[in-house]
Design a protein around this motif. Sequence first.
Motif, PDB file in Angstrom:
ATOM      1  N   GLU A  78      45.160 120.165 -16.427  1.00 41.01           N
ATOM      2  CA  GLU A  78      44.633 120.963 -15.319  1.00 41.01           C
ATOM      3  C   GLU A  78      43.369 120.357 -14.718  1.00 41.01           C
ATOM      4  O   GLU A  78      43.141 120.457 -13.512  1.00 41.01           O
ATOM      5  N   PHE A 125      49.452 124.092 -11.404  1.00 45.79           N
ATOM      6  CA  PHE A 125      49.733 124.782 -12.667  1.00 45.79           C
ATOM      7  C   PHE A 125      48.461 124.989 -13.466  1.00 45.79           C
ATOM      8  O   PHE A 125      47.723 124.039 -13.726  1.00 45.79           O
ATOM      9  N   ILE A 164      50.245 127.332 -18.374  1.00 46.21           N
ATOM     10  CA  ILE A 164      51.619 126.945 -18.030  1.00 46.21           C
ATOM     11  C   ILE A 164      51.920 125.544 -18.534  1.00 46.21           C
ATOM     12  O   ILE A 164      52.951 125.307 -19.173  1.00 46.21           O
ATOM     13  N   SER A 165      51.024 124.604 -18.276  1.00 50.64           N
ATOM     14  CA  SER A 165      51.220 123.224 -18.753  1.00 50.64           C
ATOM     15  C   SER A 165      51.282 123.171 -20.277  1.00 50.64           C
ATOM     16  O   SER A 165      52.124 122.475 -20.845  1.00 50.64           O
TER      17      SER A 165
END
Length: 190
Positions: free
Chosen positions: A108, A125, A129-130
């Motif tokens: 991120e 993202f 989420i990652s």
Amino acid sequence: MTNEQILQLLPEIEWIGDPDLRQKSLACWKEALELGGWEEKGVRNCPIGVGLVDDACPERSIDHCRHVVQVCQAVWENAGEWMRALGPLDHDRLLCSAILHDAGKFLEYDVRDGKGCYSENGRMFRHVISGAYLAKKHGLPDEIVSNILSHSDNQSPEGGKRHVTPELIFLKQVDFLCFSMAQINYPYSV
């Protein structure tokens, strides 16, 4: 980056008793650092919170991850019996979730001109989420994937009332405590 180098950065990974969870945690971290290009940028340069904590904060993302695991372990050692008496709480899943909860920050965030910023991936993202994607990709149990996805604040779409595990409740509280200490002492200034 080798497994040995990752274990030097995150020796707490060794606290996971289950060798399969330990290896999958290493694989997630290895991929997060490689995809984010942090070997070249310097892992210790990844900020703890872009736009949330001032760049002058000495606590970086890797430090924060370690501190969350360390606090989880300390509470487990001192109050784990009491918490386990209230219901099921899995030590390895707790530690694995804590170790990986912010691995996605290395996808991120970026650093440009010495300042923390969002990466191209981070514009699309959030780290939850990652991180959850990496955990799922590397075959970690769905409960751990869900804990990573849902560990952030309750106001975010993924941090609200999802599948709640005892490990998630534990992780969210410890993460909030550790992050808040950095944020209150190094508030972001525009």
